[in-house]
Design an enzyme around this catalytic site. Structure first.
Site, PDB file in Angstrom:
ATOM      1  N   PRO A 171     -27.664 -16.378  44.402  1.00 36.83           N
ATOM      2  CG  PRO A 171     -25.638 -16.870  45.310  1.00 36.83           C
ATOM      3  CD  PRO A 171     -26.442 -17.276  44.153  1.00 36.83           C
ATOM      4  CB  SER A 173     -28.497 -10.264  48.502  1.00 38.03           C
ATOM      5  OG  SER A 173     -27.586 -11.101  49.295  1.00 38.03           O
ATOM      6  CG  ASP A 174     -23.619 -12.901  47.697  1.00 40.50           C
ATOM      7  OD1 ASP A 174     -23.767 -12.232  48.671  1.00 40.50           O
ATOM      8  OD2 ASP A 174     -23.700 -14.065  47.736  1.00 40.50           O
ATOM      9  CG  LEU A 175     -25.346 -12.694  41.785  1.00 38.20           C
ATOM     10  CD1 LEU A 175     -26.255 -13.670  41.078  1.00 38.20           C
ATOM     11  CD2 LEU A 175     -23.824 -13.013  41.255  1.00 38.20           C
ATOM     12  N   GLY A 178     -22.646  -6.566  43.907  1.00 34.35           N
ATOM     13  CA  GLY A 178     -21.623  -6.534  43.190  1.00 34.35           C
ATOM     14  C   GLY A 178     -21.635  -5.731  42.007  1.00 34.35           C
TER      15      GLY A 178
END
Ligand SMILES: CC(C)(COP(=O)(O)OP(=O)(O)OC[C@H]1O[C@@H](n2cnc3c(N)ncnc32)[C@H](O)[C@@H]1OP(=O)(O)O)[C@@H](O)C(=O)NCCC(=O)NCCSC(=O)C(=O)O
Length: 412
Positions: A171, A173-175, A178
């Site tokens: 994932p 885009s999440d990483l 973050g």
């Protein structure tokens, strides 16, 4: 001293992956990270599996949760309950950083809008991660990685061609949200040194992907192109990609004319052949270049081919599966595999932190990277100790960040 952020207190209200990844990065750097979770189930990702690890008490722990929560403590707080809100209020007063990735507006509904947070603790740095931004025509829209990878253009540039959009295997885009978030937090902490005030840092899954559009972005904004998936080959460099050989495949990249020449010399090709002498010509004839090289490689097994490419100094490699990555001695040597003892799941091997720190001097370099990693916490496991610490009745042995004397509503 466990890292450059030793003494920094982070209150982590995040769930799933984007926010927790930011918190984990700050924890890797030595910050004390207190994860606030919903009583009962906790972080949504505790329920995401399989795979799960069965625990002796008949429970189970999610390997997904393990991926983003090392070096954190956990306290369960019902933020719709007055007594638990008071605990969060006290944590906010002492914190340096607060992380959240609720749907925009949710934290304010819970009574902790940015105005309240600033009043409780003017030095607080707040990171808020959203799906698509907190404002703008679609501000507040909910988001998960899958949606963001599509909406932010990443899937359209990945895959074998226009009919085959693909998402990245993690994932991303999440990483990236973050990572950008943690980077924003560090800048805000530095600015706080000068101004004495915290601020709110916002990023989103959308911003994180656009932030890494890189040359594909400028190929569009400046070059007028609409990049589409090109499989495992590069749109602007040739040869650069995955090439079939006898019984397998190898990857190689010639990002300079010198490397192209070395490749040609090694395999008896004419680097100056008409139509192939410059990168621009080779990009225009990418399919011919692939066919030329795969013709030469057809009788060479991958290990021999890799050895010849390495000897010729051409950047090359294989496509490893994760079992091959985590048994690779180079990965081990870089601290990219750590061992922790989980209180219920037992010994765990986890992917390690990607940053290393060294004190350099006349005597050489001494590594100072944090080594005392703690396992991802059991839900609420540190609640009692944290409550005792907040109430001042701290029992022996409770970890306490340095400089936690509270003055003017903030940690000093
Ligand atoms: C992930 C979401 C789509 C989930 O949407 P929602 O379920 O609607 O989440 P919300 O944030 O609004 O929170 C849901 C409800 O839980 C309540 N809530 C949350 N925590 C608590 C605690 N501790 N106590 C009491 N209540 C709580 C909150 O008040 C809301 O209540 P009510 O208001 O009463 O309902 C959204 O949070 C979001 O868009 N976040 C920003 C982008 C992001 O980080 N996405 C996840 C990336 S991870 C990912 O994509 C991946 O791993 O893959």
């Amino acid at each position: 001293m466990s890292g450059p952020l030793d003494g920094v207190l982070v209150v982590d209200l995040t769930r799933a992956l984007a926010g927790p990844h930011a918190g984990m990065m700050l924890g890797d750097l030595g910050a004390r990270v207190v994860k606030v979770e919903t009583p009962g189930g906790g972080d949504d990702s505790r329920g995401w599996g399989p795979p799960f690890v069965d625990t002796p008490d008949g429970g189970r722990e999610s390997t997904y949760f393990f991926s983003a929560n090392r070096n954190k403590e956990s306290i369960a707080l019902d933020l719709k309950d007055a007594a638990d809100k008071a605990v969060l209020t006290e944590l906010v007063r002492r914190a340096d950083v607060l992380l959240e990735n609720f749907r925009p507006g949710t934290l304010a509904k819970l009574g902790f809008g940015t105005d309240v947070l600033a009043e409780l603790n003017p030095r607080l740095v707040t990171l808020a991660i959203s799906g698509f931004g907190h404002d703008g025509p679609e501000g507040g829209r909910a988001g998960y990685d899958q949606i963001a990878q599509g909406e932010a253009g990443l899937m359209s540039m990945t895959g074998s061609g226009p009919e085959d959009p693909q998402k990245v295997g993690v994932p991303i885009s999440d990483l990236l949200a973050g990572m950008y978030g943690a980077y924003g937090v560090l800048a805000a902490l530095l600015e706080r040194e000068r101004t004495g005030r915290g601020q709110v840092v916002r990023t989103s899954l959308l911003a994180a992907v656009v932030g890494v559009h890189a040359y594909q972005g400028t190929a569009h904004t400046v070059g007028g192109k609409v990049p589409r998936g090109q499989g495992n080959h590069h749109p602007s460099i040739s040869p650069y990609g995955l090439f079939h050989c006898a019984g397998g495949s190898v990857q190689l990249s010639c990002g300079s004319e010198g490397l192209w020449r070395r490749l040609c010399t090694e395999f008896g090709l004419d680097a100056d052949a008409p139509g192939f002498a410059t990168n621009g010509e080779r990009v225009a004839r990418r399919e011919e270049v692939i066919a030329l090289l795969e013709g030469v490689f057809a009788d060479i097994e991958a290990p021999e081919l890799l050895a010849r490419l390495a000897a010729a100094g051409v950047p090359a490699g294989k496509v490893r599966t994760l079992d091959e990555v985590y048994t690779w001695d180079q990965v081990e040597s870089q601290g990219l595999k750590i061992s922790v003892e989980h209180p219920t799941a037992g010994p765990l091997t986890l992917p390690g932190p990607p940053l290393r720190f060294f004190a350099a001097g006349a005597d050489g370099e001494q590594e100072t990277t944090r080594r005392d990693h703690t396992p991802p916490p059991v839900l609420g496991a540190d609640g009692e100790a944290i409550r005792a610490w907040l109430s001042g009745a701290e029992p022996d042995g409770v970890p306490q960040p340095e400089g936690d004397d509270v003055e003017d509503g903030h940690a000093t």
